[in-house]
Design a protein around this motif. Structure first.
Motif, PDB file in Angstrom:
ATOM      1  N   TRP A 141     -16.047  17.207 -13.122  1.00  0.00           N
ATOM      2  CA  TRP A 141     -17.236  16.660 -12.462  1.00  0.00           C
ATOM      3  C   TRP A 141     -18.493  17.170 -13.150  1.00  0.00           C
ATOM      4  CZ3 TRP A 141     -21.595  18.379  -9.992  1.00  0.00           C
ATOM      5  CH2 TRP A 141     -22.338  17.383  -9.342  1.00  0.00           C
ATOM      6  N   TRP A 142     -18.579  18.472 -13.406  1.00  0.00           N
ATOM      7  CA  TRP A 142     -19.764  19.022 -14.057  1.00  0.00           C
ATOM      8  C   TRP A 142     -19.921  18.483 -15.469  1.00  0.00           C
ATOM      9  CZ3 TRP A 142     -24.077  20.680 -12.357  1.00  0.00           C
ATOM     10  CH2 TRP A 142     -24.157  21.326 -11.125  1.00  0.00           C
ATOM     11  N   GLU A 143     -18.843  18.396 -16.214  1.00  0.00           N
ATOM     12  CA  GLU A 143     -18.927  17.862 -17.575  1.00  0.00           C
ATOM     13  C   GLU A 143     -19.435  16.419 -17.554  1.00  0.00           C
ATOM     14  OE1 GLU A 143     -15.507  20.603 -19.741  1.00  0.00           O
ATOM     15  OE2 GLU A 143     -14.949  18.622 -18.957  1.00  0.00           O
ATOM     16  N   GLY A 144     -19.088  15.685 -16.506  1.00  0.00           N
ATOM     17  CA  GLY A 144     -19.553  14.314 -16.357  1.00  0.00           C
ATOM     18  C   GLY A 144     -21.046  14.191 -16.093  1.00  0.00           C
ATOM     19  N   ARG A 145     -21.709  15.277 -15.716  1.00  0.00           N
ATOM     20  CA  ARG A 145     -23.154  15.265 -15.465  1.00  0.00           C
ATOM     21  C   ARG A 145     -23.950  15.345 -16.768  1.00  0.00           C
ATOM     22  NH1 ARG A 145     -22.254  12.821 -11.564  1.00  0.00           N
ATOM     23  NH2 ARG A 145     -20.185  13.094 -12.283  1.00  0.00           N
ATOM     24  N   ALA A 146     -23.342  15.793 -17.854  1.00  0.00           N
ATOM     25  CA  ALA A 146     -24.079  16.033 -19.105  1.00  0.00           C
ATOM     26  C   ALA A 146     -24.770  14.770 -19.619  1.00  0.00           C
ATOM     27  CB  ALA A 146     -23.152  16.608 -20.166  1.00  0.00           C
ATOM     28  N   ALA A 147     -24.119  13.621 -19.526  1.00  0.00           N
ATOM     29  CA  ALA A 147     -24.731  12.379 -20.015  1.00  0.00           C
ATOM     30  C   ALA A 147     -25.987  12.033 -19.217  1.00  0.00           C
ATOM     31  CB  ALA A 147     -23.728  11.226 -19.954  1.00  0.00           C
TER      32      ALA A 147
END
Length: 173
Positions: free
Chosen positions: A46-52
């Motif tokens: 979920w957190w990695e998905g926020r980077a974009a």
């Protein structure tokens, strides 16, 4: 402890520690959109998905880091519609259970409010579980209750709970 605004690279570098905070928050019963038990791999994804969203400027994320762990975070979500650029949504204000009661939540909230005003945002809004500790924080910080929606979201144990909507007008500068 101060909060640092994360760019996409720094967010990815802290993703594991951010995931630990998210797991702790859900395990502690806070309603932040996830059901318990939340696996660390799911929290990390979920957190990695926020980077974009951070890289594109749709999200602004701040993290309070204490040694080797993230003790708190707050995010502003900016709408992409031309008629809504004056507002932002405050989301995922989280404080580690070990760091609660020390004013970190209030400092994170203030950080997001000031950054929003500096960016020209004149209206913030959020939703939070009714009667939660977070709701008490927002009221004490001067946010205005707009209303309650029954059975809006499930808490971490899966029970449907009411949600209170809040807003705050900002002075830009």
């Amino acid at each position: 402890m101060t909060a640092t605004r994360l760019d996409a690279d720094r967010l990815l570098g802290l993703a594991g520690r951010l995931a630990d905070l998210l797991v702790d928050t859900v395990d502690g019963g806070a309603s932040v959109g996830f059901l318990s038990p939340l696996g660390r791999a799911d929290a990390l994804a979920w957190w990695e998905g926020r980077a974009a969203g951070v890289a594109a400027g749709r999200l602004a994320v701040w993290a309070a880091v204490d040694g080797d762990r993230v003790t708190g975070t707050v995010t502003l979500a900016f709408p992409d519609k031309p008629n809504s650029r004056h507002r932002a949504e405050l989301v995922k204000l989280m404080v580690h259970r070990d760091a609660r009661g020390q004013g970190l939540g209030r400092r994170l909230l203030t950080t997001a409010e000031h950054a929003a005003a500096a960016a020209g945002v004149t209206l913030l809004h959020l939703d939070t579980e009714t009667d939660s500790p977070a709701e008490h924080l927002y009221r004490a910080a001067g946010w205005t209750r707009a209303g309650i929606i029954p059975d809006y979201a499930a808490d971490p144990s899966g029970v449907l709970r009411p949600t209170t909507l809040y807003y705050r007008r900002l002075t830009t500068g």
